[in-house]
Write a protein that holds these residues in place. Structure first.
Motif, PDB file in Angstrom:
ATOM      1  N   LEU A  76      -5.730  -2.812  -8.496  1.00 49.27           N
ATOM      2  CA  LEU A  76      -6.490  -2.770  -7.244  1.00 49.27           C
ATOM      3  C   LEU A  76      -7.967  -2.841  -7.594  1.00 49.27           C
ATOM      4  CD1 LEU A  76      -6.544  -2.365  -4.158  1.00 49.27           C
ATOM      5  CD2 LEU A  76      -6.581   0.100  -4.578  1.00 49.27           C
TER       6      LEU A  76
ATOM      7  N   ALA B 213       0.258  -3.307 -11.255  1.00 55.25           N
ATOM      8  CA  ALA B 213      -0.675  -4.075 -10.422  1.00 55.25           C
ATOM      9  C   ALA B 213      -2.062  -3.467 -10.540  1.00 55.25           C
ATOM     10  CB  ALA B 213      -0.209  -4.069  -8.970  1.00 55.25           C
TER      11      ALA B 213
ATOM     12  N   TRP C 230      -1.580  -8.854  -9.681  1.00 54.98           N
ATOM     13  CA  TRP C 230      -0.303  -8.440 -10.241  1.00 54.98           C
ATOM     14  C   TRP C 230      -0.202  -8.912 -11.680  1.00 54.98           C
ATOM     15  CZ3 TRP C 230      -1.088  -9.861  -5.300  1.00 54.98           C
ATOM     16  CH2 TRP C 230      -0.630  -9.000  -4.298  1.00 54.98           C
TER      17      TRP C 230
ATOM     18  N   MET D  36       1.978   0.723  -5.798  1.00 56.63           N
ATOM     19  CA  MET D  36       1.356  -0.397  -5.087  1.00 56.63           C
ATOM     20  C   MET D  36       2.101  -0.682  -3.789  1.00 56.63           C
ATOM     21  SD  MET D  36       1.582  -3.845  -4.273  1.00 56.63           S
ATOM     22  CE  MET D  36       2.753  -4.540  -5.439  1.00 56.63           C
TER      23      MET D  36
ATOM     24  N   TRP E 179      -5.822  -7.224  -4.537  1.00 50.15           N
ATOM     25  CA  TRP E 179      -4.780  -6.902  -5.511  1.00 50.15           C
ATOM     26  C   TRP E 179      -4.635  -8.009  -6.545  1.00 50.15           C
ATOM     27  CZ3 TRP E 179      -2.435  -2.220  -5.593  1.00 50.15           C
ATOM     28  CH2 TRP E 179      -2.465  -1.445  -4.428  1.00 50.15           C
TER      29      TRP E 179
END
Length: 278
Positions: A106, A104, A97, A56, A95
């Motif tokens: 996406l 993470a 987390w 990430m 994104w």
């Protein structure tokens, strides 16, 4: 009592991880770009990719994710590369987390110029056209000419300016320049002819065309301008913009990304226009 239950439900919801379309946690940038490409080729409108924090951080706020994915070239298909870039009409990403600090997510949202059903119909039509044109064992210039002539003879320029895809050219038989260059890209690639789609300006308006490689040299090719609109509506096939050098390819100006020294070095246009055999 009801307030306490509500708080418990909220806490449980927060602890749940985000839903992801792919259970694997990816550990390299290349893996991420390849899974983006896979989902785009499948016309997925929404998908999520889990990766470790290290990946990430490397990808970061990369705004070039579509081009990175499309640039992964598989010689067995003409649906990646420039075709994939122009098939996506809009995309966004954001994104998320995980609280563990190690992974993470996406998230992608994508819209396409065609439906998956249309793409499958187009694939079948391209296969049929390639077979009908009998391109096996033909020279590269003959292949380009046959594909050039087929598209122009089949297609009428869309004066409503609503049709922009290869599907519009090969199925609906009407499109603007985007459709011409995309249809040419698919057919030329499947015929074994290396080519790119170029965007820019022509006669003061936005335009797209192709460059093609023949005998280790690159040439400009504009199918749209070789299919002029006539006052009588008569279909005309010309070769005014067929395999031209830059000097003979008048009134075309590329967008800046196609005028960089790196691009020009990789795709140098021939000094002389190609001479068609009689």
């Amino acid at each position: 009592m009801s307030k306490k239950i509500l708080l418990v439900i909220i806490c449980i919801f927060i602890m749940l991880p985000p839903v992801t379309a792919d259970a694997q946690t990816y550990t390299s940038q290349d893996q991420v770009y390849r899974i983006i490409r896979k989902n785009l080729l499948a016309h997925k409108e929404q998908f999520s990719i889990e990766m470790n924090i290290e990946v990430m951080n490397k990808i970061g706020k990369n705004t070039d994710l579509l081009n990175k994915a499309a640039a992964i070239d598989d010689k067995s298909t003409s649906k990646d590369g420039d075709y994939l870039r122009f098939s996506v009409s809009q995309w966004t990403s954001h994104w998320q987390w995980y609280t563990n600090g190690k992974t993470a997510l996406l998230n992608f949202s994508t819209t396409y110029r065609t439906t998956l059903k249309q793409e499958k119909e187009l694939d079948a039509e391209i296969k049929r056209v390639i077979k009908a044109l009998k391109l096996t064992d033909k020279s590269d210039d003959t292949k380009v000419k046959k594909i050039h002539d087929y598209i122009i003879n089949k297609t009428a320029y869309d004066e409503s300016l609503d049709n922009h895809t290869a599907y519009n050219v090969l199925i609906d038989q009407t499109a603007v320049c985007d459709g011409y260059s995309l249809a040419a890209y698919r057919l030329l690639t499947d015929a074994g002819i290396e080519n790119r789609i170029i965007t820019g300006m022509a006669n003061g308006g936005s335009h797209s065309w192709n460059i093609v490689k023949i005998n280790k040299k690159w040439y400009n090719l504009d199918l749209t301008w070789d299919d002029p609109i006539t006052n009588t509506g008569e279909q005309i096939l010309t070769y005014d913009y067929f395999l031209k050098n830059d000097r003979d390819f008048k009134n075309h100006k590329r967008d800046a990304k196609y005028r960089t020294s790196a691009f020009i070095k990789k795709y140098p246009i021939a000094k002389e226009s190609y001479k068609l055999a009689n």
